[in-house]
Design a protein around this motif. Structure first.
Motif, short mmCIF file in Angstrom:
data_model
loop_
_atom_site.label_atom_id
_atom_site.label_comp_id
_atom_site.label_asym_id
_atom_site.label_seq_id
_atom_site.Cartn_x
_atom_site.Cartn_y
_atom_site.Cartn_z
N ARG A 7 2.73 -13.28 11.53
CA ARG A 7 3.48 -12.02 11.55
C ARG A 7 3.60 -11.57 10.10
NH1 ARG A 7 9.60 -12.28 13.40
NH2 ARG A 7 9.83 -12.83 11.21
N VAL A 8 3.19 -10.34 9.83
CA VAL A 8 3.14 -9.86 8.45
C VAL A 8 3.83 -8.51 8.30
CG1 VAL A 8 0.98 -11.11 7.98
CG2 VAL A 8 0.89 -8.71 8.69
N THR A 9 4.23 -8.22 7.07
CA THR A 9 4.73 -6.88 6.76
C THR A 9 3.59 -6.00 6.24
OG1 THR A 9 5.40 -7.59 4.53
CG2 THR A 9 7.09 -7.62 6.28
N ARG A 10 2.56 -6.66 5.68
CA ARG A 10 1.35 -5.95 5.25
C ARG A 10 0.28 -6.98 4.92
NH1 ARG A 10 4.73 -5.87 0.89
NH2 ARG A 10 3.86 -6.66 -1.06
N ALA A 11 -0.98 -6.53 4.95
CA ALA A 11 -2.10 -7.42 4.62
C ALA A 11 -3.32 -6.58 4.30
CB ALA A 11 -2.40 -8.35 5.79
N HIS A 12 -4.24 -7.18 3.55
CA HIS A 12 -5.52 -6.51 3.30
C HIS A 12 -6.61 -7.54 3.04
CE1 HIS A 12 -5.58 -6.89 -1.15
NE2 HIS A 12 -4.27 -6.81 -1.03
N VAL A 13 -7.85 -7.10 3.23
CA VAL A 13 -9.04 -7.92 2.98
C VAL A 13 -9.87 -7.23 1.92
CG1 VAL A 13 -11.17 -8.84 3.96
CG2 VAL A 13 -9.13 -8.76 5.35
N ASP A 14 -10.25 -8.00 0.90
CA ASP A 14 -11.13 -7.50 -0.15
C ASP A 14 -12.45 -8.26 -0.08
OD1 ASP A 14 -9.00 -5.97 -0.97
OD2 ASP A 14 -8.63 -7.10 -2.82
N ILE A 15 -13.54 -7.52 -0.31
CA ILE A 15 -14.86 -8.11 -0.44
C ILE A 15 -15.47 -7.53 -1.71
CG2 ILE A 15 -17.16 -8.35 0.55
CD1 ILE A 15 -15.86 -8.00 3.34
N GLU A 18 -13.37 -4.96 -3.54
CA GLU A 18 -13.05 -3.71 -2.86
C GLU A 18 -12.31 -3.98 -1.57
OE1 GLU A 18 -15.47 -0.13 -0.59
OE2 GLU A 18 -16.43 -1.11 -2.31
N THR A 19 -11.21 -3.24 -1.35
CA THR A 19 -10.45 -3.39 -0.11
C THR A 19 -11.24 -2.76 1.03
OG1 THR A 19 -8.34 -3.40 -1.27
CG2 THR A 19 -8.28 -2.86 1.08
N VAL A 20 -11.54 -3.58 2.06
CA VAL A 20 -12.30 -3.09 3.21
C VAL A 20 -11.43 -2.83 4.42
CG1 VAL A 20 -14.47 -4.13 2.45
CG2 VAL A 20 -12.95 -5.43 3.95
N SER A 21 -10.25 -3.45 4.48
CA SER A 21 -9.30 -3.23 5.58
C SER A 21 -7.89 -3.53 5.09
CB SER A 21 -9.59 -4.15 6.77
OG SER A 21 -10.71 -3.75 7.47
N SER A 22 -6.95 -2.77 5.64
CA SER A 22 -5.55 -3.06 5.34
C SER A 22 -4.69 -2.66 6.54
CB SER A 22 -5.09 -2.32 4.09
OG SER A 22 -5.15 -0.92 4.27
N ILE A 23 -3.58 -3.36 6.68
CA ILE A 23 -2.64 -3.05 7.76
C ILE A 23 -1.22 -3.10 7.21
CG2 ILE A 23 -4.12 -3.97 9.58
CD1 ILE A 23 -2.10 -6.40 9.72
N ASP A 24 -0.32 -2.52 7.99
CA ASP A 24 1.10 -2.64 7.72
C ASP A 24 1.65 -3.67 8.71
OD1 ASP A 24 1.27 -0.79 5.56
OD2 ASP A 24 1.09 0.85 6.99
N LYS A 25 2.88 -3.53 9.09
CA LYS A 25 3.55 -4.49 9.96
C LYS A 25 2.72 -4.83 11.19
CE LYS A 25 7.98 -5.06 12.32
NZ LYS A 25 9.32 -4.47 12.46
N GLY A 26 2.58 -6.12 11.44
CA GLY A 26 1.82 -6.55 12.61
C GLY A 26 1.40 -7.99 12.52
N ASP A 128 -17.76 -13.57 1.91
CA ASP A 128 -16.76 -14.22 1.07
C ASP A 128 -15.63 -13.22 0.89
OD1 ASP A 128 -15.34 -15.78 -0.71
OD2 ASP A 128 -16.66 -15.36 -2.41
N MET A 129 -14.52 -13.47 1.58
CA MET A 129 -13.41 -12.51 1.62
C MET A 129 -12.19 -13.06 0.89
SD MET A 129 -13.68 -11.40 5.63
CE MET A 129 -14.19 -13.01 6.24
N LYS A 130 -11.41 -12.15 0.38
CA LYS A 130 -10.10 -12.47 -0.18
C LYS A 130 -9.08 -11.79 0.73
CE LYS A 130 -12.26 -14.19 -3.71
NZ LYS A 130 -12.96 -15.40 -3.38
#
Length: 148
Positions: A7-15, A18-26, A128-130
Motif C-alpha cells: 500500500r503506497v501513497t505514491r510510486a514510480h518506475v524509472d528506466i 527516465e520515469t516510465v510510470s507513476s501512481i498516487d495512492k494505491g 533494469d528498473m528503479k
C-alpha cells in the motif's frame, strides 16, 4: 504466481533515468510468474488483490478497498520472487517461468487490473528498473496462488 503487494501513497518506475510510470495512492504489485502458472492463477490472484480491504476507514481501521479510495495500481514484473535460497549464497531462479510465457501472463494480469482500475502503471518486462515508492503504514502483503 506470486505477488508482493504494498500500500503506497505514491510510486514510480524509472528506466535509464527516465520515469516510465507513476501512481498516487494505491498498490504497488511486484508480480512473479512461476513455470506452472497460467491464466487461472492470474485471475485468482487479481480477484484476491482487488478485494483486499487494507485502506483505513474514518475510524482508522483497515476496512476499505482499492476501489473505495479510487486507488491506482503499479504492476512490476519480478522474477526474483521465485528465488530459491536453500543452497549456498547465490539464489536459483529455476522455479521462475520461462521469459516468453511469463511476459504473456504478466501482460494478461495487467489487462485484468486495467478492467477494474482507472490508472494503471507498469514497468517494462525484463528491463533494469528503479522502483521508488512510499510504503504507507508500512503495509506489505505476500500472496502466492499455491496457498490462496
Amino acid at each position: 504466481m506470486r505477488a508482493l503487494v504494498q500500500r503506497v501513497t505514491r510510486a514510480h518506475v524509472d528506466i535509464d533515468g527516465e520515469t516510465v510510470s507513476s501512481i498516487d495512492k494505491g498498490f504497488v504489485i511486484l508480480l512473479g510468474v512461476g513455470h506452472d502458472d497460467g491464466e487461472e492463477q492470474a485471475d485468482k490472484l487479481w480477484a484476491k488483490i482487488s478485494k483486499m480491504r487494507i485502506f483505513e476507514d474514518e475510524n482508522g481501521k483497515t476496512n476499505i478497498g482499492l476501489a473505495d479510495v479510487g486507488g491506482d495500481v503499479l504492476v512490476v514484473s519480478q522474477f526474483t520472487l521465485y528465488a530459491d535460497c536453500k543452497r549456498g549464497n547465490r539464489p536459483s531462479f529455476t522455479n521462475a517461468g520461462a521469459p516468453d510465457e511469463a511476459n504473456r501472463l504478466y501482460e494478461y494480469f495487467v489487462g485484468l487490473v486495467r478492467e477494474d482500475v482507472e490508472h494503471v502503471g507498469t514497468g517494462s518486462f525484463g528491463a533494469d528498473m528503479k522502483v521508488e515508492l512510499v510504503n504507507d503504514g508500512p503495509f506489505t502483503i505476500w500472496l502466492d496462488t499455491d496457498t490462496l
